[in-house]
Design an enzyme around this catalytic site. Structure first.
Site, mmCIF file in Angstrom:
data_model
loop_
_atom_site.group_PDB
_atom_site.id
_atom_site.type_symbol
_atom_site.label_atom_id
_atom_site.label_comp_id
_atom_site.label_asym_id
_atom_site.label_seq_id
_atom_site.Cartn_x
_atom_site.Cartn_y
_atom_site.Cartn_z
ATOM 1 N N GLY A 104 0.844 -1.186 0.000
ATOM 2 C CA GLY A 104 0.000 0.000 0.000
ATOM 3 C C GLY A 104 0.878 1.234 0.000
ATOM 4 C CD GLN A 106 3.523 5.740 2.655
ATOM 5 O OE1 GLN A 106 2.539 5.233 2.123
ATOM 6 N NE2 GLN A 106 4.445 5.022 3.259
ATOM 7 C CB CYS A 149 5.105 2.293 7.590
ATOM 8 S SG CYS A 149 4.731 3.796 6.675
ATOM 9 C CG LEU A 150 6.908 1.000 1.637
ATOM 10 C CD1 LEU A 150 6.442 1.308 0.228
ATOM 11 C CD2 LEU A 150 7.985 -0.076 1.630
ATOM 12 C CG HIS A 204 -0.752 1.518 7.124
ATOM 13 N ND1 HIS A 204 0.109 1.003 8.069
ATOM 14 C CD2 HIS A 204 0.004 2.354 6.356
ATOM 15 C CE1 HIS A 204 1.324 1.523 7.875
ATOM 16 N NE2 HIS A 204 1.290 2.331 6.844
ATOM 17 C CD GLU A 205 -0.965 2.725 2.610
ATOM 18 O OE1 GLU A 205 -0.477 3.861 2.584
ATOM 19 O OE2 GLU A 205 -0.297 1.725 2.940
ATOM 20 C CG HIS A 250 0.454 7.000 5.299
ATOM 21 N ND1 HIS A 250 1.538 7.495 5.973
ATOM 22 C CD2 HIS A 250 0.690 5.669 5.128
ATOM 23 C CE1 HIS A 250 2.396 6.506 6.208
ATOM 24 N NE2 HIS A 250 1.905 5.386 5.710
#
Ligand code: ZN
Length: 199
Positions: free
Chosen positions: A46, A51, A109-110, A151-152, A155
């Protein structure tokens, strides 16, 4: 298509609320394609626009590889895989309109390399969004799909998964987060190393 560098932990853009997408043009479609390319290159499932440094309310999700692995192993308890989880998803202006249950799962998380922690979230969600043609859509998502979407969406609201951990856990992570802040980490994907002011 291009691989976009990922903004990590201390970048202000990760703490801003993204703005609704009002229309889709060629530039936007290219941006979404780049988001997919970036996510796949980083082995993510995702990615939110914040990000990659853009404050637009758009997320991409692709859990197809995880689902294939499950199918290959006969599935977990024979659970059904929803058709939506079998194809990559783009969601514009996603909004959670219903939640049920709660469960804990380890997340990463990236933007926060090498840190994985258990997070509690709703088990099933109903989410409204627009697709790339600006059609209104609604999706019932549970399991991993629902979790990635939540989660996204966090963000897009300037929230990171570490914010959802207990104060004690957050304290314990401080040292490792400081290392990320100072850029003392290695990633297999490009990241933004200089601090960039959020637009
Ligand atoms: Zn993330």
């Amino acid at each position: 298509m291009a691989i976009l560098p990922i903004y990590t932990y201390n970048q202000p853009v990760l703490r801003k609320k993204a703005k609704p997408v009002k229309s889709v043009d060629e530039e936007f479609i290219r941006f979404v394609e780049d988001m997919f390319e970036t996510m796949h290159t980083a082995n993510g499932i995702g990615l939110a626009a914040n990000q990659v440094g853009s404050l637009r309310r758009v997320i991409v999700v692709d859990i197809t590889d995880v689902m294939k692995e499950k199918e290959g192993s006969g599935g977990e308890n024979g659970e059904d895989i929803p058709p939506e989880a079998k194809a990559p998803l783009v969601m514009l202006n996603p909004e959670v309109v219903g939640e049920a249950g709660e469960w804990v799962m380890e997340e990463g998380c990236l933007s926060i390399p090498d840190i994985r922690e258990e997070v509690e979230r709703a088990e099933a969600i109903r989410v409204k969004y627009k697709d790339l043609e600006m059609n209104d859509k609604e999706l019932l998502a549970d399991g991993l799909l629902g979790r990635v979407i939540l989660h996204e969406i966090d963000h897009l609201n300037g929230v990171l998964f570490i914010d959802r951990l207990s104060k004690v856990k957050q304290k314990l992570l401080k040292g490792r987060l400081n290392k990320i802040r100072k850029g003392e980490m290695e990633t297999s994907y490009p990241i933004v190393t200089e601090l960039v002011e959020a637009k």
